[in-house]
Design a protein around this motif. Sequence first.
Motif, PDB file in Angstrom:
ATOM      1  N   PRO A  70      -5.435   4.391  14.278  1.00 18.23           N
ATOM      2  CA  PRO A  70      -5.090   3.703  12.424  1.00 18.23           C
ATOM      3  C   PRO A  70      -3.685   4.670  12.171  1.00 18.23           C
ATOM      4  O   PRO A  70      -2.895   3.858  11.943  1.00 18.23           O
ATOM      5  CB  PRO A  70      -6.420   3.989  12.185  1.00 18.23           C
ATOM      6  N   GLU A  71      -3.861   6.240  12.397  1.00 16.13           N
ATOM      7  CA  GLU A  71      -2.302   6.278  12.102  1.00 16.13           C
ATOM      8  C   GLU A  71      -1.171   6.377  12.337  1.00 16.13           C
ATOM      9  O   GLU A  71      -0.416   6.318  11.498  1.00 16.13           O
ATOM     10  CB  GLU A  71      -2.469   8.161  11.777  1.00 16.13           C
ATOM     11  N   THR A  72      -1.560   5.840  13.451  1.00 19.98           N
ATOM     12  CA  THR A  72      -0.181   5.296  14.666  1.00 19.98           C
ATOM     13  C   THR A  72       0.334   4.039  14.154  1.00 19.98           C
ATOM     14  O   THR A  72       1.492   3.836  13.801  1.00 19.98           O
ATOM     15  CB  THR A  72      -0.486   5.266  15.739  1.00 19.98           C
ATOM     16  N   LYS A  73      -0.357   3.500  13.553  1.00 24.09           N
ATOM     17  CA  LYS A  73      -0.124   1.580  13.368  1.00 24.09           C
ATOM     18  C   LYS A  73       0.205   1.401  11.727  1.00 24.09           C
ATOM     19  O   LYS A  73       1.407   1.179  11.528  1.00 24.09           O
ATOM     20  CB  LYS A  73      -1.038   0.748  13.940  1.00 24.09           C
ATOM     21  N   GLU A  74      -0.541   3.151  10.895  1.00 21.76           N
ATOM     22  CA  GLU A  74       0.047   2.588   9.532  1.00 21.76           C
ATOM     23  C   GLU A  74       1.546   3.763   9.358  1.00 21.76           C
ATOM     24  O   GLU A  74       2.290   2.619   9.308  1.00 21.76           O
ATOM     25  CB  GLU A  74      -1.229   4.074   9.036  1.00 21.76           C
ATOM     26  N   PHE A  75       2.234   4.325  10.871  1.00 21.69           N
ATOM     27  CA  PHE A  75       3.208   4.912  10.530  1.00 21.69           C
ATOM     28  C   PHE A  75       4.952   4.158  11.741  1.00 21.69           C
ATOM     29  O   PHE A  75       5.255   3.519  10.372  1.00 21.69           O
ATOM     30  CB  PHE A  75       2.820   6.534  11.723  1.00 21.69           C
ATOM     31  N   LEU A 109      -7.504  -2.437   9.458  1.00 20.29           N
ATOM     32  CA  LEU A 109      -6.292  -2.784   9.081  1.00 20.29           C
ATOM     33  C   LEU A 109      -5.885  -3.033   7.875  1.00 20.29           C
ATOM     34  O   LEU A 109      -5.206  -3.279   7.290  1.00 20.29           O
ATOM     35  CB  LEU A 109      -7.333  -4.471   9.001  1.00 20.29           C
ATOM     36  N   ALA A 110      -6.904  -2.783   6.998  1.00 22.69           N
ATOM     37  CA  ALA A 110      -6.676  -2.394   5.316  1.00 22.69           C
ATOM     38  C   ALA A 110      -5.585  -1.470   5.210  1.00 22.69           C
ATOM     39  O   ALA A 110      -4.929  -1.530   4.415  1.00 22.69           O
ATOM     40  CB  ALA A 110      -7.960  -2.387   4.765  1.00 22.69           C
ATOM     41  N   ARG A 111      -5.192   0.242   6.221  1.00 22.37           N
ATOM     42  CA  ARG A 111      -4.737   0.805   5.457  1.00 22.37           C
ATOM     43  C   ARG A 111      -3.698   0.648   6.796  1.00 22.37           C
ATOM     44  O   ARG A 111      -2.015   1.042   5.916  1.00 22.37           O
ATOM     45  CB  ARG A 111      -5.326   1.871   7.271  1.00 22.37           C
ATOM     46  N   THR A 112      -2.888  -0.952   7.476  1.00 28.60           N
ATOM     47  CA  THR A 112      -1.836  -0.889   7.954  1.00 28.60           C
ATOM     48  C   THR A 112      -0.966  -1.921   6.716  1.00 28.60           C
ATOM     49  O   THR A 112      -0.011  -1.397   7.073  1.00 28.60           O
ATOM     50  CB  THR A 112      -2.353  -1.597   9.087  1.00 28.60           C
ATOM     51  N   VAL A 113      -1.813  -2.905   6.591  1.00 27.87           N
ATOM     52  CA  VAL A 113      -1.502  -3.885   5.409  1.00 27.87           C
ATOM     53  C   VAL A 113      -1.194  -3.055   3.722  1.00 27.87           C
ATOM     54  O   VAL A 113       0.092  -3.202   3.635  1.00 27.87           O
ATOM     55  CB  VAL A 113      -3.005  -4.682   4.482  1.00 27.87           C
ATOM     56  N   ALA A 114      -1.911  -1.975   3.400  1.00 21.38           N
ATOM     57  CA  ALA A 114      -2.066  -0.755   2.281  1.00 21.38           C
ATOM     58  C   ALA A 114      -0.299  -0.142   2.777  1.00 21.38           C
ATOM     59  O   ALA A 114       0.288   0.605   2.175  1.00 21.38           O
ATOM     60  CB  ALA A 114      -2.712  -0.030   1.673  1.00 21.38           C
TER      61      ALA A 114
END
Length: 223
Positions: A70-75, A109-114
Amino acid sequence: MDRDAFAARIDHTALGPETAVGDVEAALDVAARYGMNARVPPCYAAEAAEHAPAVTLVSVCGFPHGQAAPETKEFEAEQVWRDGADEIDAMLNVGRLRDGDDAAVEDELARTVAAVPIPVTVVVEAPLLSVGKLRTACELAEEAGAASLGTTTGFSGGATVEDVEIMSEYLPVKASGGIEGFDTALAMLEAGADRIGTPAGDAIVEGFDADAVDASRVAPTEE
């Protein structure tokens, strides 16, 4: 819907494993010529934004299998936005979804959207899902704040009318995977899709048939 409005619904795509910067620039030139959007790999987002600043630029996150942390997707999402992407297609983690770990899927998904101030489309990889899991994926994407849903990357199969009909009950849909001609693209729009993702955008626009569109059930895009 005239040809220009039809073309504006297409994301002309260059996302193959051998895609080089020259391929991206060529795709952008085609997109600009026909009035389409362009969808490119994240490693070329900055170059793409510089090459064709007037083209709506879509890039991807977690492509193609959605199994990054998830952290990678956020970045990655934040980076492609900073590099100039106007929209992001983010891949859902199918393995976690099929394991029933809905909380983890929604949180990711929410972390990526945010992470970004631009629209995020969640690609659910519909060919790998039962109808029940497809509906769950749509619900989780909607709850996470996604702007729209994508059918598939094309790596596991193509978009189907049936999947688009289900997905359009939840959010706007980008149909992609196996769409190579005007008739198929129109069928997806008739089924409820708002956008089409394809590497054959120019051929599809060249095949535009105004009479077929006029006789179809395609709703105009809301401005």
